[in-house]
Design a protein around this motif. Structure first.
Motif, PDB file in Angstrom:
ATOM      1  N   GLU A  22       0.823  -1.208   0.000  1.00 32.18           N
ATOM      2  CA  GLU A  22       0.000   0.000   0.000  1.00 32.18           C
ATOM      3  C   GLU A  22       0.860   1.263   0.000  1.00 32.18           C
ATOM      4  O   GLU A  22       0.612   2.208  -0.747  1.00 32.18           O
ATOM      5  CB  GLU A  22      -0.957   0.008   1.203  1.00 32.18           C
ATOM      6  CG  GLU A  22      -2.040  -1.036   1.128  1.00 32.18           C
ATOM      7  CD  GLU A  22      -1.559  -2.455   1.520  1.00 32.18           C
ATOM      8  OE1 GLU A  22      -0.444  -2.592   2.074  1.00 32.18           O
ATOM      9  OE2 GLU A  22      -2.312  -3.407   1.250  1.00 32.18           O
ATOM     10  N   ASN A  23       1.894   1.276   0.858  1.00 27.50           N
ATOM     11  CA  ASN A  23       2.757   2.455   0.917  1.00 27.50           C
ATOM     12  C   ASN A  23       3.655   2.560  -0.306  1.00 27.50           C
ATOM     13  O   ASN A  23       3.931   3.658  -0.777  1.00 27.50           O
ATOM     14  CB  ASN A  23       3.573   2.461   2.209  1.00 27.50           C
ATOM     15  CG  ASN A  23       2.717   2.820   3.401  1.00 27.50           C
ATOM     16  OD1 ASN A  23       1.882   3.701   3.329  1.00 27.50           O
ATOM     17  ND2 ASN A  23       2.882   2.111   4.493  1.00 27.50           N
ATOM     18  N   ALA A  25       2.772   1.694  -3.242  1.00 29.61           N
ATOM     19  CA  ALA A  25       1.875   2.234  -4.261  1.00 29.61           C
ATOM     20  C   ALA A  25       1.728   3.749  -4.106  1.00 29.61           C
ATOM     21  O   ALA A  25       1.908   4.505  -5.067  1.00 29.61           O
ATOM     22  CB  ALA A  25       0.511   1.550  -4.173  1.00 29.61           C
ATOM     23  N   LYS A  26       1.430   4.200  -2.913  1.00 27.73           N
ATOM     24  CA  LYS A  26       1.234   5.639  -2.684  1.00 27.73           C
ATOM     25  C   LYS A  26       2.496   6.436  -2.985  1.00 27.73           C
ATOM     26  O   LYS A  26       2.449   7.464  -3.652  1.00 27.73           O
ATOM     27  CB  LYS A  26       0.810   5.893  -1.239  1.00 27.73           C
ATOM     28  CG  LYS A  26      -0.603   5.496  -0.938  1.00 27.73           C
ATOM     29  CD  LYS A  26      -0.927   5.747   0.524  1.00 27.73           C
ATOM     30  CE  LYS A  26      -2.285   5.181   0.882  1.00 27.73           C
ATOM     31  NZ  LYS A  26      -2.550   5.280   2.325  1.00 27.73           N
ATOM     32  N   LEU A  27       3.624   5.948  -2.484  1.00 31.70           N
ATOM     33  CA  LEU A  27       4.863   6.708  -2.616  1.00 31.70           C
ATOM     34  C   LEU A  27       5.447   6.684  -4.026  1.00 31.70           C
ATOM     35  O   LEU A  27       6.147   7.608  -4.415  1.00 31.70           O
ATOM     36  CB  LEU A  27       5.892   6.198  -1.602  1.00 31.70           C
ATOM     37  CG  LEU A  27       5.503   6.426  -0.135  1.00 31.70           C
ATOM     38  CD1 LEU A  27       6.453   5.690   0.793  1.00 31.70           C
ATOM     39  CD2 LEU A  27       5.485   7.915   0.190  1.00 31.70           C
ATOM     40  N   SER A  28       5.142   5.640  -4.776  1.00 29.07           N
ATOM     41  CA  SER A  28       5.658   5.572  -6.144  1.00 29.07           C
ATOM     42  C   SER A  28       4.652   6.119  -7.157  1.00 29.07           C
ATOM     43  O   SER A  28       4.956   6.225  -8.345  1.00 29.07           O
ATOM     44  CB  SER A  28       6.034   4.138  -6.510  1.00 29.07           C
ATOM     45  OG  SER A  28       4.900   3.294  -6.544  1.00 29.07           O
ATOM     46  N   GLY A  29       3.445   6.448  -6.694  1.00 28.12           N
ATOM     47  CA  GLY A  29       2.439   7.022  -7.579  1.00 28.12           C
ATOM     48  C   GLY A  29       1.751   6.002  -8.467  1.00 28.12           C
ATOM     49  O   GLY A  29       1.275   6.331  -9.546  1.00 28.12           O
ATOM     50  N   GLY A  31      -1.072   2.595  -8.518  1.00 33.09           N
ATOM     51  CA  GLY A  31      -2.180   2.007  -7.778  1.00 33.09           C
ATOM     52  C   GLY A  31      -1.815   0.687  -7.113  1.00 33.09           C
ATOM     53  O   GLY A  31      -0.931  -0.044  -7.586  1.00 33.09           O
ATOM     54  N   VAL A  32      -2.494   0.371  -6.033  1.00 37.27           N
ATOM     55  CA  VAL A  32      -2.247  -0.868  -5.295  1.00 37.27           C
ATOM     56  C   VAL A  32      -2.492  -2.087  -6.182  1.00 37.27           C
ATOM     57  O   VAL A  32      -1.683  -3.032  -6.189  1.00 37.27           O
ATOM     58  CB  VAL A  32      -3.124  -0.945  -4.013  1.00 37.27           C
ATOM     59  CG1 VAL A  32      -2.994  -2.296  -3.328  1.00 37.27           C
ATOM     60  CG2 VAL A  32      -2.762   0.172  -3.052  1.00 37.27           C
ATOM     61  N   ALA A 126       3.072   6.357   4.125  1.00 38.35           N
ATOM     62  CA  ALA A 126       2.771   7.495   3.242  1.00 38.35           C
ATOM     63  C   ALA A 126       1.939   8.538   3.953  1.00 38.35           C
ATOM     64  O   ALA A 126       1.212   8.279   4.849  1.00 38.35           O
ATOM     65  CB  ALA A 126       2.042   6.994   2.002  1.00 38.35           C
TER      66      ALA A 126
END
Length: 126
Positions: A22-23, A25-29, A31-32, A126
């Motif tokens: 999840e993190n 995904a958020k930090l790399s831009g 989607g999960v 994130a």
């Protein structure tokens, strides 16, 4: 390097950093669901692979471009700057903004906490 080897390098780096899907995904831009598809070796865009490998400090061949320690220091600095900006913003509203030396001391203290202190488990949140 085969694609499966690259996926294995991505998984290994993710585990070395201790970052959740999840993190990541958020930090790399990304989607999960896309991260999950990538890690299962399903089709994803090359740009997705690029975002993830760049974030993890790898190249397209899975070679380390940025060391684990450098990634951690960079992330700790980013989070420290964010927290210091919140403190500075609140203080400035009250007309009590900090001088640069004091602010840099706070940033250094936050960085230390993220790298080895009580907040190290939240480094990749994130």
């Amino acid at each position: 390097m085969k694609r499966l080897d690259l996926i294995n390098q991505i998984i290994a780096r993710k585990e070395q950093l201790g970052i959740t899907i999840e993190n990541l995904a958020k930090l790399s831009g990304v989607g999960v669901r896309t991260i999950n598809r990538l890690l299962k070796n399903e089709d994803v865009k090359l740009s997705t692979i690029e975002h993830v490998t760049n974030f993890l400090g790898l190249d397209f061949a899975g070679n380390e471009q940025v060391s684990i320690q450098a990634l951690k220091k960079h992330r700790a600095h980013e989070k420290a700057l964010f927290l210091a900006s919140v403190v500075q913003g609140t203080s400035a509203l009250e007309m009590q903004g900090l001088e640069d030396d004091s602010l840099n001391t706070i940033i250094a203290a936050y960085e230390k906490e993220f790298l080895s202190g009580s907040y190290k488990d939240t480094l990749w949140v994130a």
